[in-house]
Design a protein around this motif. Structure first.
Motif, short mmCIF file in Angstrom:
data_model
loop_
_atom_site.label_atom_id
_atom_site.label_comp_id
_atom_site.label_asym_id
_atom_site.label_seq_id
_atom_site.Cartn_x
_atom_site.Cartn_y
_atom_site.Cartn_z
N MET A 1 40.71 42.02 32.04
CA MET A 1 40.05 40.96 31.05
C MET A 1 39.10 40.15 31.60
SD MET A 1 41.57 41.84 28.38
CE MET A 1 41.16 40.72 26.88
N ILE A 2 38.09 39.89 31.01
CA ILE A 2 37.04 38.76 31.19
C ILE A 2 37.13 37.83 30.11
CG2 ILE A 2 35.14 40.08 30.39
CD1 ILE A 2 33.41 38.71 32.82
N GLU A 3 36.86 36.23 30.29
CA GLU A 3 36.85 35.22 29.46
C GLU A 3 35.29 34.61 29.57
OE1 GLU A 3 39.18 31.32 28.15
OE2 GLU A 3 40.35 32.62 29.52
N GLY A 4 34.83 34.50 28.30
CA GLY A 4 33.51 33.72 28.31
C GLY A 4 33.94 32.29 28.51
N VAL A 5 32.82 31.51 28.50
CA VAL A 5 33.00 30.10 28.30
C VAL A 5 33.40 29.68 26.97
CG1 VAL A 5 31.51 29.81 30.47
CG2 VAL A 5 30.49 29.70 28.15
N ASN A 6 33.06 30.41 26.03
CA ASN A 6 33.72 29.85 24.73
C ASN A 6 35.01 30.42 24.33
OD1 ASN A 6 33.56 32.91 24.57
ND2 ASN A 6 32.08 32.95 22.80
N GLY A 7 35.72 31.08 25.38
CA GLY A 7 37.15 31.34 25.25
C GLY A 7 37.52 32.67 24.60
N THR A 8 36.45 33.43 24.40
CA THR A 8 36.58 34.86 23.84
C THR A 8 36.77 35.75 25.15
OG1 THR A 8 34.96 34.53 22.13
CG2 THR A 8 35.29 36.78 22.67
N ASN A 9 37.82 36.72 24.87
CA ASN A 9 38.20 37.64 25.96
C ASN A 9 37.93 39.14 25.46
OD1 ASN A 9 39.85 35.80 27.46
ND2 ASN A 9 41.56 35.87 26.13
N SER A 10 37.38 39.72 26.59
CA SER A 10 37.14 41.19 26.41
C SER A 10 37.59 41.89 27.59
CB SER A 10 35.79 41.19 26.45
OG SER A 10 35.29 42.52 26.37
N ALA A 11 38.07 43.22 27.14
CA ALA A 11 38.40 44.16 28.26
C ALA A 11 37.33 44.67 29.16
CB ALA A 11 39.33 45.09 27.74
N VAL A 12 37.57 44.68 30.27
CA VAL A 12 36.36 45.18 31.36
C VAL A 12 36.98 46.46 32.29
CG1 VAL A 12 34.57 44.70 32.92
CG2 VAL A 12 35.13 42.97 31.17
N SER A 13 36.45 47.41 32.25
CA SER A 13 36.57 48.60 33.13
C SER A 13 35.99 48.46 34.29
CB SER A 13 36.65 49.92 32.55
OG SER A 13 37.02 50.84 33.07
N ILE A 14 36.32 48.50 35.62
CA ILE A 14 35.48 48.60 36.64
C ILE A 14 36.05 49.34 37.86
CG2 ILE A 14 36.41 46.51 37.48
CD1 ILE A 14 33.46 45.91 39.00
N ASP A 15 35.49 50.42 38.49
CA ASP A 15 35.96 50.98 39.72
C ASP A 15 35.89 49.85 41.03
OD1 ASP A 15 36.79 53.25 38.26
OD2 ASP A 15 34.81 54.09 38.41
N VAL A 16 36.95 49.96 41.77
CA VAL A 16 36.77 49.21 42.91
C VAL A 16 37.12 50.24 44.17
CG1 VAL A 16 37.64 47.40 44.30
CG2 VAL A 16 37.31 47.04 42.08
N GLY A 17 35.97 50.43 45.15
CA GLY A 17 36.26 51.18 46.40
C GLY A 17 37.16 50.40 47.52
N ASN A 18 36.93 51.24 48.66
CA ASN A 18 37.62 50.87 49.91
C ASN A 18 36.82 50.04 50.54
OD1 ASN A 18 38.91 50.63 52.39
ND2 ASN A 18 39.45 52.52 52.42
N GLY A 19 36.89 48.85 50.96
CA GLY A 19 36.08 47.89 51.50
C GLY A 19 36.11 48.21 52.95
N ALA A 20 37.10 48.88 53.48
CA ALA A 20 36.86 49.18 54.87
C ALA A 20 36.37 50.52 55.61
CB ALA A 20 38.64 49.33 55.64
N GLU A 21 35.90 51.24 54.45
CA GLU A 21 35.28 52.55 54.65
C GLU A 21 34.03 52.64 55.46
OE1 GLU A 21 32.66 55.88 53.81
OE2 GLU A 21 32.46 53.63 52.67
#
Length: 77
Positions: A1-21
């Motif tokens: 979830m991400i929250e705006g400065v106005n307090g509104t929440n929204s679901a966010v999808s993101i892929d995260v990779g391997n930082g050691a790769e």
């Protein structure tokens, strides 16, 4: 979830990779396409990484300047 400065929440999808790769396979001098994670200054701050913003309009407001979205500084998408 991400929250705006106005307090509104929204679901966010993101892929995260391997930082050691990159260190293991590319010698450490490369771009990591899916690098994101907690900021080193505080685990309460999340660094989205560049891929999150690909395909989105990104806006930056200058500090102490008035904008329709409120006074800067801020980054918005």
């Amino acid at each position: 979830m991400i929250e705006g400065v106005n307090g509104t929440n929204s679901a966010v999808s993101i892929d995260v990779g391997n930082g050691a790769e990159p260190e293991q396979n590319r010698g450490g001098n490369s771009v990591v396409p899916l690098l994101a994670g907690p900021a080193c200054v505080s685990s309460a701050i999340f660094v989205w990484g560049m891929p999150f913003f690909y395909g989105r309009n990104v806006y930056a407001a200058v500090e102490q300047q008035s904008t329709p979205g409120g006074a800067g500084p801020y980054i918005a998408y």
